[in-house]
Design an enzyme around this catalytic site. Structure first.
Site, PDB file in Angstrom:
ATOM      1  CE  LYS A  91       8.514   0.935  -0.097  1.00  0.00           C
ATOM      2  NZ  LYS A  91       8.378   0.827   1.518  1.00  0.00           N
ATOM      3  N   GLY A 139       5.973   0.090   5.571  1.00  0.00           N
ATOM      4  CA  GLY A 139       7.043   0.966   5.072  1.00  0.00           C
ATOM      5  C   GLY A 139       8.516   0.375   5.541  1.00  0.00           C
ATOM      6  CG  ASP A 140      11.198   2.191   6.537  1.00  0.00           C
ATOM      7  OD1 ASP A 140      11.241   2.904   5.732  1.00  0.00           O
ATOM      8  OD2 ASP A 140      10.817   2.851   7.972  1.00  0.00           O
ATOM      9  CG  ASN A 158       6.282  10.408   2.620  1.00  0.00           C
ATOM     10  OD1 ASN A 158       7.108  10.333   1.485  1.00  0.00           O
ATOM     11  ND2 ASN A 158       5.192  10.174   3.013  1.00  0.00           N
ATOM     12  CD  GLN A 187       5.116   6.845   1.565  1.00  0.00           C
ATOM     13  OE1 GLN A 187       4.294   6.974   0.634  1.00  0.00           O
ATOM     14  NE2 GLN A 187       6.149   7.491   1.683  1.00  0.00           N
ATOM     15  NE  ARG A 223      13.166   2.376   9.183  1.00  0.00           N
ATOM     16  CZ  ARG A 223      14.210   2.000   8.232  1.00  0.00           C
ATOM     17  NH1 ARG A 223      14.699   0.698   8.478  1.00  0.00           N
ATOM     18  NH2 ARG A 223      14.727   2.961   7.621  1.00  0.00           N
ATOM     19  N   GLY A 268      12.294   6.788   2.057  1.00  0.00           N
ATOM     20  CA  GLY A 268      13.742   6.729   2.204  1.00  0.00           C
ATOM     21  C   GLY A 268      14.115   5.302   1.527  1.00  0.00           C
ATOM     22  CG  HIS A 269      12.702   3.907  -1.522  1.00  0.00           C
ATOM     23  ND1 HIS A 269      11.616   3.794  -2.607  1.00  0.00           N
ATOM     24  CD2 HIS A 269      11.694   4.054  -0.221  1.00  0.00           C
ATOM     25  CE1 HIS A 269      10.363   3.814  -2.232  1.00  0.00           C
ATOM     26  NE2 HIS A 269      10.538   3.986  -0.724  1.00  0.00           N
ATOM     27  NE  ARG A 292     -12.148  19.315  -3.795  1.00  0.00           N
ATOM     28  CZ  ARG A 292     -13.572  19.665  -3.455  1.00  0.00           C
ATOM     29  NH1 ARG A 292     -14.245  19.674  -4.587  1.00  0.00           N
ATOM     30  NH2 ARG A 292     -13.686  19.936  -2.170  1.00  0.00           N
ATOM     31  CE  LYS A 349      18.762  -7.141  -2.078  1.00  0.00           C
ATOM     32  NZ  LYS A 349      19.468  -8.156  -1.441  1.00  0.00           N
ATOM     33  CG  LEU A 363      15.063 -15.676   6.049  1.00  0.00           C
ATOM     34  CD1 LEU A 363      13.981 -15.669   7.043  1.00  0.00           C
ATOM     35  CD2 LEU A 363      14.962 -16.644   4.932  1.00  0.00           C
ATOM     36  CG  ASP A 364      20.357 -11.289   6.099  1.00  0.00           C
ATOM     37  OD1 ASP A 364      19.300 -10.977   5.640  1.00  0.00           O
ATOM     38  OD2 ASP A 364      21.188 -10.406   6.492  1.00  0.00           O
TER      39      ASP A 364
HETATM   40  P1  IMO Z   1       9.404   4.251   2.734  1.00  0.00           P
HETATM   41  O1  IMO Z   1       8.973   4.453   1.376  1.00  0.00           O
HETATM   42  C1  IMO Z   1       8.068   4.380   7.025  1.00  0.00           C
HETATM   43  C2  IMO Z   1       5.128   7.287   8.305  1.00  0.00           C
HETATM   44  C3  IMO Z   1       5.860   8.338   9.088  1.00  0.00           C
HETATM   45  C4  IMO Z   1       4.681   8.624   9.877  1.00  0.00           C
HETATM   46  C5  IMO Z   1       3.287   8.390   8.918  1.00  0.00           C
HETATM   47  C6  IMO Z   1       2.972   9.789   8.458  1.00  0.00           C
HETATM   48  O2  IMO Z   1      10.675   4.563   3.028  1.00  0.00           O
HETATM   49  O3  IMO Z   1       9.035   3.092   3.151  1.00  0.00           O
HETATM   50  P2  IMO Z   1       3.988  11.557   6.762  1.00  0.00           P
HETATM   51  O4  IMO Z   1       5.138  12.186   6.722  1.00  0.00           O
HETATM   52  O5  IMO Z   1       4.016  10.527   5.511  1.00  0.00           O
HETATM   53  O6  IMO Z   1       3.021  12.313   6.841  1.00  0.00           O
HETATM   54  O7  IMO Z   1       4.049  10.519   8.119  1.00  0.00           O
HETATM   55  O8  IMO Z   1       4.054   7.566   7.930  1.00  0.00           O
HETATM   56  N1  IMO Z   1       6.100   7.207   6.928  1.00  0.00           N
HETATM   57  C7  IMO Z   1       7.003   6.118   6.695  1.00  0.00           C
HETATM   58  N2  IMO Z   1       7.456   5.171   7.575  1.00  0.00           N
HETATM   59  N3  IMO Z   1       8.713   4.256   5.578  1.00  0.00           N
HETATM   60  C8  IMO Z   1       8.222   5.351   5.011  1.00  0.00           C
HETATM   61  O9  IMO Z   1       8.583   5.320   3.634  1.00  0.00           O
HETATM   62  C9  IMO Z   1       7.294   6.158   5.351  1.00  0.00           C
HETATM   63  N4  IMO Z   1       6.715   7.348   4.920  1.00  0.00           N
HETATM   64  C10 IMO Z   1       5.929   7.816   6.041  1.00  0.00           C
HETATM   65  O10 IMO Z   1       6.946   7.892   9.910  1.00  0.00           O
HETATM   66  O11 IMO Z   1       4.441   7.491  10.909  1.00  0.00           O
HETATM   67 MG    MG Z   2      11.593   4.693   4.931  1.00  0.00          MG
END
Ligand code: IMO
Ligand code: MG
Length: 408
Positions: free
Chosen positions: A15, A11-12, A37, A198, A283, A39-40, A141, A17, A310-311
């Site tokens: 995406k 994640g992070d 969950n 994610q 992070r 954060g874009h 279900r 951007k 990369l920067d």
């Molecule tokens: P984006 O889309 C980074 C991580 C959480 C945790 C695990 C489970 O911004 O890349 P959850 O609340 O989903 O049950 O947590 O997944 N996690 C992310 N880490 N970016 C995300 O989304 C994430 N969504 C969930 O930190 O370790």
């Molecule tokens: Mg995130």
């Protein structure tokens, strides 16, 4: 054309951007996994937007966006996000739609999620947004979908706080509800961008289970999560950073060592703004993990990689990346499923020379210093996947394309 953008790490990866950048050429943007969950972050003309549930295409004035069937929707958080957009001059009304198959996060789920994680011997470090609870209700279900909101028998299961909550949002949700499969079929000749959330390593099946999220954040999730067939996806892009990060718990073989690499970690975290958009957590940072990246390429049929941040390495004399793990004295390059194996894995690092120049103004591959190109080419060769897009800053235009994903 149907182009899918997934995160190829934990994640992070940037995406938001990249989806925003590619959305210019898409008619529709569909988000397919996770919920609040995610954060874009998108920066346009110096103004920063943090999106959690609304697809990143929303910032273009005339594009319609869809929240897919694979998502779990928190109505309160969604309407707050839409209000934030409105307050910032983004007119979203009439162009945000939600699949009738998407599931709803109920108000108590957030606390249940936190309590459950706190009770674990080995907590996952979830975002506390009720994601795992909503997906487990779905798997049991017992979940509630948007399609069920006007089904009296199903609604009779709810009372008290939950019922009041649902009554508050029901009409607004029904107004935005669509049959996403029918829509995707109607738009079958159009260019559609599928936005993952994610990342590959947080996918419920192919990620580092149990330290994963609960949705299908793999590329196949774009098919199941949007009601289209897997063969209708034309291109899969995997976004990754020049280094590695992870939020929450779980194995991360290339994590910087707090004592010996503390300064390096602080530098990367600060320069790369590596603080959670959703939770504000710092992070965990580390070297680029090519073992994990290749695994993500294989399990997601990634056609083309997108390299971001990369920067961040602009001032480095030397950079390193992990090309294998050493586990119990054995060198391995296949990503293990076993948690103890992942926890024991020591990274085998390869050194690359730094470029000692600012990449911010580069707008073509040829403009990159040779050392930066060498780093990129090693990654391509290791993963047997081309790097088609490179980002060298936060702004929309601090990006360049080597291979246009919209071209057949
Ligand atoms: P984006 O889309 C980074 C991580 C959480 C945790 C695990 C489970 O911004 O890349 P959850 O609340 O989903 O049950 O947590 O997944 N996690 C992310 N880490 N970016 C995300 O989304 C994430 N969504 C969930 O930190 O370790
Ligand atoms: Mg995130």
């Amino acid at each position: 054309m149907k182009v899918v953008v997934i995160g190829a790490q934990w994640g992070d990866e940037g995406k938001g951007k990249i989806v925003d950048y590619l959305a210019e050429d898409a008619k529709y943007v569909v988000r397919y996994a996770g919920g609040p969950n995610a954060g874009h972050t998108i920066v346009v003309d110096g103004k920063q937007f943090a999106l959690h549930q609304v697809p990143s295409g929303i910032l273009y004035p005339n594009k319609s966006v869809f929240l897919g069937a694979g998502m779990v929707i928190d109505p309160e958080a969604l309407f707050n996000e839409l209000q934030m957009l409105k307050d910032n001059g983004i007119d979203w009304e009439g162009r945000v739609f939600i699949s009738d198959r998407a599931h709803i996060i109920l108000p108590g789920y957030r606390q249940m999620d936190k309590d459950r994680d706190a009770a674990r011997k080995r907590p996952i470090g979830t975002t506390g947004r009720g994601i795992g609870i909503a997906y487990s209700e779905k798997a049991h279900r017992d979940g509630l979908r948007l399609a069920d909101l006007d089904w009296p028998e199903k609604m009779a299961e709810f009372e008290g706080e939950n019922l009041a909550y649902l009554n508050k949002y029901k009409d607004k949700l029904i107004e935005m509800r669509v049959d996403l499969t029918a829509k995707m079929y109607e738009y079958r000749e159009d260019d559609i961008l599928f936005e993952g959330a994610q990342g590959a390593m947080l996918d419920i099946d192919s990620g580092t289970y149990p330290y994963v999220s609960s949705g299908a954040s793999c590329s196949a999730g774009a098919a199941t999560g949007c009601g289209i067939g897997p063969k209708d996806l034309d291109k899969i892009l995997g976004v990754f950073k020049a280094y590695q990060t992870r939020v929450g718990n779980g194995p991360m073989p290339t994590e910087f060592n707090n004592e010996s690499e503390g300064e390096l970690c602080e530098y990367v975290r600060k320069t790369g703004r590596e603080y959670g958009v959703t939770t504000g957590r710092a992070r965990r940072c580390g070297y680029l993990d090519l073992v994990a990246l290749r695994y993500a390429c294989i399990t997601n049929s990634i056609d083309s990689l997108v390299l971001t941040h990369l920067d961040i390495y602009d001032t480095f004399d030397e950079i390193e990346a992990c090309i294998a793990y050493e586990i119990d004295g054995k060198v391995v390059t296949d990503f293990p499923a076993s948690v103890p194996a992942m926890e024991k894995a020591k990274p085998v690092l390869k050194k690359f020379s730094g470029w000692k120049a600012s990449l911010k103004k580069c707008r073509s591959y040829e403009e990159l210093p040779k050392a930066a190109r060498d780093y990129v080419e090693f990654i391509e060769d290791y993963c047997k996947t081309p790097v088609g897009i490179i980002s060298v800053g936060y702004e929309r235009d601090e990006t360049f394309i080597r291979e246009n994903p919209w071209k057949k």
